[in-house]
Enzyme design. Structure first.
Site, mmCIF file in Angstrom:
data_model
loop_
_atom_site.group_PDB
_atom_site.id
_atom_site.type_symbol
_atom_site.label_atom_id
_atom_site.label_comp_id
_atom_site.label_asym_id
_atom_site.label_seq_id
_atom_site.Cartn_x
_atom_site.Cartn_y
_atom_site.Cartn_z
ATOM 1 N N HIS A 161 1.696 1.972 4.046
ATOM 2 C CA HIS A 161 0.887 3.169 4.265
ATOM 3 C C HIS A 161 1.030 3.710 5.625
ATOM 4 O O HIS A 161 1.274 3.088 6.519
ATOM 5 C CB HIS A 161 -0.875 2.629 4.148
ATOM 6 C CG HIS A 161 -1.726 3.870 4.168
ATOM 7 N ND1 HIS A 161 -2.193 4.657 5.106
ATOM 8 C CD2 HIS A 161 -2.357 4.101 3.040
ATOM 9 C CE1 HIS A 161 -3.208 5.429 4.703
ATOM 10 N NE2 HIS A 161 -3.238 5.466 3.559
ATOM 11 N N SER A 186 -8.103 1.724 5.469
ATOM 12 C CA SER A 186 -6.550 2.414 5.935
ATOM 13 C C SER A 186 -6.647 2.425 7.312
ATOM 14 O O SER A 186 -7.353 2.658 7.965
ATOM 15 C CB SER A 186 -6.625 3.991 5.069
ATOM 16 O OG SER A 186 -6.441 3.772 3.590
ATOM 17 N N CYS A 245 -6.214 4.405 -3.167
ATOM 18 C CA CYS A 245 -6.405 3.087 -2.722
ATOM 19 C C CYS A 245 -7.672 2.392 -3.415
ATOM 20 O O CYS A 245 -7.655 1.482 -3.829
ATOM 21 C CB CYS A 245 -6.485 3.146 -1.121
ATOM 22 S SG CYS A 245 -4.944 3.466 -0.315
ATOM 23 N N LYS A 269 -5.827 -5.410 3.715
ATOM 24 C CA LYS A 269 -6.536 -4.314 3.505
ATOM 25 C C LYS A 269 -7.460 -4.473 2.307
ATOM 26 O O LYS A 269 -7.068 -4.647 1.019
ATOM 27 C CB LYS A 269 -5.733 -3.088 3.474
ATOM 28 C CG LYS A 269 -6.450 -1.544 2.914
ATOM 29 C CD LYS A 269 -5.400 -0.656 2.981
ATOM 30 C CE LYS A 269 -5.923 0.637 2.330
ATOM 31 N NZ LYS A 269 -5.160 1.777 2.283
ATOM 32 N N ASP A 308 -0.440 -0.587 -4.693
ATOM 33 C CA ASP A 308 -1.910 -0.141 -5.057
ATOM 34 C C ASP A 308 -1.623 1.365 -5.792
ATOM 35 O O ASP A 308 -2.766 1.649 -6.392
ATOM 36 C CB ASP A 308 -2.799 -0.003 -3.962
ATOM 37 C CG ASP A 308 -2.619 0.998 -2.989
ATOM 38 O OD1 ASP A 308 -1.339 1.344 -2.799
ATOM 39 O OD2 ASP A 308 -3.333 1.549 -2.319
ATOM 40 N N ASN A 309 -0.967 2.194 -5.506
ATOM 41 C CA ASN A 309 -0.522 3.518 -6.051
ATOM 42 C C ASN A 309 1.027 3.973 -5.633
ATOM 43 O O ASN A 309 1.403 3.248 -5.021
ATOM 44 C CB ASN A 309 -1.475 4.326 -5.659
ATOM 45 C CG ASN A 309 -1.781 4.307 -4.165
ATOM 46 O OD1 ASN A 309 -2.898 4.163 -3.508
ATOM 47 N ND2 ASN A 309 -0.909 5.126 -3.342
ATOM 48 N N HIS A 359 -10.633 -2.544 1.580
ATOM 49 C CA HIS A 359 -11.067 -0.905 1.322
ATOM 50 C C HIS A 359 -11.975 -0.728 0.079
ATOM 51 O O HIS A 359 -11.801 0.021 -0.878
ATOM 52 C CB HIS A 359 -9.717 -0.160 0.783
ATOM 53 C CG HIS A 359 -9.704 1.327 1.341
ATOM 54 N ND1 HIS A 359 -8.838 2.160 1.208
ATOM 55 C CD2 HIS A 359 -10.906 1.760 1.605
ATOM 56 C CE1 HIS A 359 -9.169 3.118 1.512
ATOM 57 N NE2 HIS A 359 -10.354 3.390 1.899
ATOM 58 N N LYS A 387 1.412 9.411 -5.083
ATOM 59 C CA LYS A 387 0.336 9.052 -4.884
ATOM 60 C C LYS A 387 -0.920 10.099 -5.122
ATOM 61 O O LYS A 387 -0.492 11.350 -4.514
ATOM 62 C CB LYS A 387 0.183 8.656 -3.332
ATOM 63 C CG LYS A 387 -1.310 8.278 -2.876
ATOM 64 C CD LYS A 387 -1.274 7.841 -1.424
ATOM 65 C CE LYS A 387 -2.583 7.627 -0.786
ATOM 66 N NZ LYS A 387 -2.526 7.046 0.727
ATOM 67 N N ASP A 402 0.979 -1.170 -0.002
ATOM 68 C CA ASP A 402 -0.003 0.105 -0.162
ATOM 69 C C ASP A 402 0.849 1.165 0.161
ATOM 70 O O ASP A 402 1.530 1.552 1.062
ATOM 71 C CB ASP A 402 -0.817 -0.047 1.503
ATOM 72 C CG ASP A 402 -1.968 0.989 1.217
ATOM 73 O OD1 ASP A 402 -2.006 1.743 0.405
ATOM 74 O OD2 ASP A 402 -2.950 1.065 1.819
ATOM 75 N N ASP A 403 0.795 2.153 -1.013
ATOM 76 C CA ASP A 403 1.625 3.322 -1.241
ATOM 77 C C ASP A 403 3.153 3.072 -1.428
ATOM 78 O O ASP A 403 3.985 3.784 -1.011
ATOM 79 C CB ASP A 403 1.418 4.266 0.001
ATOM 80 C CG ASP A 403 -0.175 4.470 -0.073
ATOM 81 O OD1 ASP A 403 -0.919 4.304 -0.739
ATOM 82 O OD2 ASP A 403 -0.169 5.451 1.102
ATOM 83 N N ARG A 410 -8.100 -0.582 -6.125
ATOM 84 C CA ARG A 410 -8.282 -1.966 -5.699
ATOM 85 C C ARG A 410 -9.541 -2.243 -6.614
ATOM 86 O O ARG A 410 -9.916 -3.648 -6.987
ATOM 87 C CB ARG A 410 -8.917 -2.039 -4.116
ATOM 88 C CG ARG A 410 -7.328 -2.073 -3.251
ATOM 89 C CD ARG A 410 -7.538 -1.043 -2.106
ATOM 90 N NE ARG A 410 -6.168 -0.662 -1.636
ATOM 91 C CZ ARG A 410 -5.498 -1.292 -0.965
ATOM 92 N NH1 ARG A 410 -5.555 -2.613 -0.541
ATOM 93 N NH2 ARG A 410 -4.307 -0.846 -0.727
HETATM 94 MG MG MG Z 1 -2.562 3.254 -1.166
#
Ligand code: MG
Length: 484
Positions: A253, A185, A104, A160, A305-306, A162, A326, A64-65, A108
């Protein structure tokens, strides 16, 4: 206003929530397929060896991130990632892999449905789902787990999600047999943020549909997710049923945490510690696949995810040579690491520059499974198995980039045109470009040199592609924008 969590344990079991004919067909498919291919599930001893034509299993690991430049094998100078490096050396590293969106929730949704998030309503002005959101991934959407189910797959989600925290939106009501993780998150808890009391509930840790802990120790999350994943793989190895393990990590994240074993170890500081623990986690999963004999029948894909959350400064990651991070549709917000590993199938040590989107993972897994793509709706993902299995050029020439429901940019071949640009954070209004900005990403991956004046014919072509795409469908109502 303090929102109360629905008591998950009082909700109907997953199968009672499935109403659409498509989902019913999926579950009938599971039942038939399980009867045919899963003797272990019926209490029989598993066969020692899988049949030669066994369907591949899938493991999708998503950080994540995590930024494009955060792994050693993507050029980070001080974060040690020996397991990711080995995964890339034994498999394929994609240099132009894109997340489905720069934040996010829509990212997803794209991965899970193989569709631009505007089609499912998982985008909006709020950008992601929050604990006061009542929306989520609609039941009418077909997730990767649901698409694989008729081919006999068992799916599990750890991490996660989301895509909606309410029971009807959780993974076990979207085709997954089990779920374990924090549903959104890790900065969306009850604590104050910037001196502001948000009135959100304590961060829930959920198993299937039940909250089993509140405010779990986040330093232990990567380890706990890994232990769950390894246990699932060992169980799966005892049978013959193909599976999808979807492991979207909570880290890195912000707020970031590492367990004691990894804390204060990396020269990059805490962020490096956190990435190194994710590296260890991935190594544990690959080691388990090797030890259990699952390796040569399991495609593992790692991504993020980003892009990195640059506003968090040293607590956030790095997009390497890419611009922004992001939240932005500059390259740094959407181009992320993408590593494929499948011994004897994905050729070792390859670096492929094909343009690949996380939406393509949906179509590729469905194709490799011998399952059918949904035929009653547009699917934006493409089957990129020729890239992954034969190191060929990719089938994808064009990719659109969104902020909310606006197409902000389009990539076509080496060219990328921006119709509006905006930093991920700290820039309230976008810069609108009557004459789009134009970059040649093969020559200029950092998007520094605008070539629109020199190549007006390319600008016109890309504008036309974006106009036709935007006119081809009406975005679904946003699931994000109404705290109800
Ligand atoms: Mg993210």
């Amino acid at each position: 206003m303090q929102r109360q969590f629905t008591p998950y344990f009082e909700t109907a079991p997953a199968h009672q929530k499935l109403q659409s004919p498509i989902k019913l067909a999926c579950w009938l498919g599971i039942a038939v397929a399980c009867a045919l291919v899963a003797p272990a599930a019926r209490g029989q001893a598993p066969a020692a060896n899988p049949p030669a034509n066994a369907k591949p299993s899938f493991v999708i690991i998503m950080a994540d991130d995590l930024g494009y430049g955060d792994l050693a094998c993507y050029g980070h100078p001080t974060i040690r990632t020996p397991e990711f490096d080995r995964m890339a050396a034994e498999g394929m590293r994609l240099t132009q892999f894109y997340s489905g969106a720069p934040v996010c929730t829509p990212s997803r949704a794209a991965l899970m449905t193989g569709r631009y998030p505007a089609r499912s309503g998982l985008c909006g002005q709020r950008r992601v789902l929050f604990p006061d959101s009542t929306g989520g991934l609609p039941d009418s959407e077909i997730t990767l787990a649901e698409a694989l189910a008729p081919a006999g797959y068992r799916s599990i989600c750890i991490g996660k999600w989301h895509l909606g925290y309410q029971p009807k939106y959780l993974p076990t009501n979207h085709g997954f047999a089990h779920y374990f993780g924090i549903p959104y998150s890790n900065d969306m808890g009850a604590e104050t943020a910037g001196g502001r009391i948000r009135g959100w509930p304590k961060t829930p840790l959920i198993r299937d549909l039940a909250v089993i802990e509140e405010d779990p120790d986040q330093a232990l999350l990567t380890r706990r997710y890994t232990e769950e994943a390894v246990a699932f793989l060992r169980e799966a190895a005892a049978g013959q049923q193909p599976f999808l393990l979807y492991l979207p990590h909570t880290m890195p994240h912000v707020p970031i945490f590492a367990s004691d074993k990894f804390k204060d170890q990396s020269p990059r500081g805490l962020y490096g510690d956190v990435v190194t623990e994710l590296d260890w986690s991935t190594g544990e999963i690959l080691r388990t696949l090797r030890e259990t004999g699952l390796a040569n029948r399991t495609l593992v894909f790692f991504t993020s995810d980003n892009g990195p959350w640059l506003a968090q400064r040293l607590r956030g990651g790095s997009a390497g040579l890419l611009r922004e991070g992001k939240g932005s549709t500059w390259e740094g917000g959407v181009r992320v690491p993408g590593i494929a590993w499948w011994p004897d199938h994905v050729p070792a040590g390859r670096v492929n520059p094909a343009i690949v989107s996380s939406m393509d993972l949906f179509s590729t897994c469905v194709a490799l499974a011998g399952a059918a793509l949904p035929s009653d709706r547009p699917i934006d993902g493409l089957d990129v198995s020729p890239v992954l299995l034969r190191d060929e050029p990719g089938p994808r020439q064009t990719l659109f980039f969104y902020r909310d429901t606006a197409v902000t940019a389009v990539r076509h071949g080496p060219w990328k045109a921006h119709f509006q640009t905006q930093a991920g954070y700290g820039q309230p209004k976008p810069d609108l470009h009557d004459t789009p900005l134009l970059y040649h990403l093969d020559h200029d991956p950092s998007e520094k040199l605008d070539l629109a004046a020199q190549h007006p014919e390319v600008v016109t072509q890309l504008q036309q592609l974006a106009t036709e795409h935007a006119a081809s469908f009406q975005p679904a109502p946003s699931q994000l924008d109404e705290p109800k």
